[in-house]
Enzyme design. Structure first.
Site, mmCIF file in Angstrom:
data_model
loop_
_atom_site.group_PDB
_atom_site.id
_atom_site.type_symbol
_atom_site.label_atom_id
_atom_site.label_comp_id
_atom_site.label_asym_id
_atom_site.label_seq_id
_atom_site.Cartn_x
_atom_site.Cartn_y
_atom_site.Cartn_z
ATOM 1 C CB SER A 66 -19.144 -30.385 -83.550
ATOM 2 O OG SER A 66 -19.247 -30.546 -84.943
HETATM 3 N N1 SAM Z 1 -15.685 -29.243 -87.802
HETATM 4 C C1 SAM Z 1 -16.417 -28.012 -87.704
HETATM 5 C C2 SAM Z 1 -15.970 -27.139 -86.565
HETATM 6 O O1 SAM Z 1 -15.129 -27.546 -85.759
HETATM 7 O O2 SAM Z 1 -16.444 -26.002 -86.511
HETATM 8 C C3 SAM Z 1 -17.907 -28.211 -87.664
HETATM 9 C C4 SAM Z 1 -18.420 -28.536 -88.978
HETATM 10 S S1 SAM Z 1 -20.119 -28.245 -89.321
HETATM 11 C C5 SAM Z 1 -20.948 -29.268 -88.168
HETATM 12 C C6 SAM Z 1 -20.194 -29.137 -90.865
HETATM 13 C C7 SAM Z 1 -19.468 -28.462 -92.010
HETATM 14 O O3 SAM Z 1 -19.465 -29.345 -93.135
HETATM 15 C C8 SAM Z 1 -20.122 -27.174 -92.477
HETATM 16 O O4 SAM Z 1 -19.179 -26.145 -92.412
HETATM 17 C C9 SAM Z 1 -20.532 -27.472 -93.925
HETATM 18 O O5 SAM Z 1 -20.440 -26.351 -94.784
HETATM 19 C C10 SAM Z 1 -19.528 -28.549 -94.303
HETATM 20 N N2 SAM Z 1 -19.895 -29.399 -95.443
HETATM 21 C C11 SAM Z 1 -21.100 -29.906 -95.798
HETATM 22 N N3 SAM Z 1 -20.980 -30.652 -96.929
HETATM 23 C C12 SAM Z 1 -19.663 -30.607 -97.284
HETATM 24 C C13 SAM Z 1 -18.902 -31.177 -98.347
HETATM 25 N N4 SAM Z 1 -19.440 -31.951 -99.308
HETATM 26 N N5 SAM Z 1 -17.582 -30.918 -98.403
HETATM 27 C C14 SAM Z 1 -16.979 -30.124 -97.461
HETATM 28 N N6 SAM Z 1 -17.649 -29.558 -96.429
HETATM 29 C C15 SAM Z 1 -18.974 -29.804 -96.349
#
Ligand code: SAM
Length: 213
Positions: free
Chosen positions: A61
């Protein structure tokens, strides 16, 4: 400019824009090297205030979004926190500084490849109060519930009910709600009462899972 100098400049910018408003969040940002959470080829862009590709179609993000979420959650030392969507591990690294050594952070990631990388990134910067789990975070993480704070780093169609259940009394939950372009919603739970506040527009990759898309 060194990475450290770039980090200081970014924090100054986020302060000026009122995205960072507290000493605690400022300190946590200054202590977290974002260049250690992005792919080698993107290290030079680590201090641009923008999301960056981290593989598997996912992103780390933008720093201003991490700042807004940290400030809105009003995190205290010693709290137990749950993050949904570990991605690179950067956001949870900042949160780990806010809860301090006496606090604990759990982060659940659905993609095992990213979960593995996030673990490695956290290890590389010496963070020991974060546990990364693999699974569907739209269902929360019941085994360590209840949590003082829960936040979701991907966009949900609506607030997943298990996350409200896994929140402590007087706990706060933050979720981007909508498809791609969404609203950041802050939920405060007091007894049976749920108060929702809209913190404005944002853009996130989708939450995939039982209570996701
Ligand atoms: N917090 C992260 C960082 O600092 O890099 C950014 C996260 S990215 C915008 C969103 C993440 O949510 C992705 O890695 C994606 O695989 C994960 N995601 C999507 N659906 C999910 C779920 N049901 N459970 C866990 N993770 C999930």
């Amino acid at each position: 400019m060194t990475f450290e100098e770039k980090r200081v400049e970014l924090v100054k910018k986020l302060r000026g824009e009122r995205r960072i408003t507290s000493i605690e969040v400022e300190k946590a940002f200054l202590e977290t090297p974002r260049e250690m959470f992005v792919p080698e080829s993107l290290k030079n862009y680590a201090y641009l205030d923008t999301p960056l590709e981290i593989g598997d179609g996912q992103t780390i993000s933008a720093p201003h979004m991490v700042a807004i979420m940290c400030e809105g959650l009003d995190i205290k030392k010693g709290q137990k926190i749950l993050e949904i969507g570990a991605g690179s591990g950067y956001h949870v690294a900042v949160i780990s500084k806010l809860v301090g050594k006496e606090g604990r952070v759990y982060s659940i990631e659905r993609l095992s490849s990213l979960a593995k990388k996030a673990k490695k990134n956290l290890e590389n910067v010496g963070i020991t109060n974060v546990t990364i789990e693999i699974g569907d975070g739209s269902q929360g993480l019941q085994k360590h519930a209840p949590y003082d704070r829960i936040y979701v780093t991907c966009a949900a169609p609506k607030i997943p009910p298990p996350l409200i259940h896994q929140l402590k009394d007087k706990g706060k939950l933050m979720v981007p709600v909508g498809k791609m372009i969404c609203n950041l919603e802050l939920v405060e739970k007091t007894g049976e009462q749920i108060i929702k506040k809209d913190l404005g527009g944002c853009a996130f990759v989708p939450l995939i899972g039982k209570y996701g898309f």
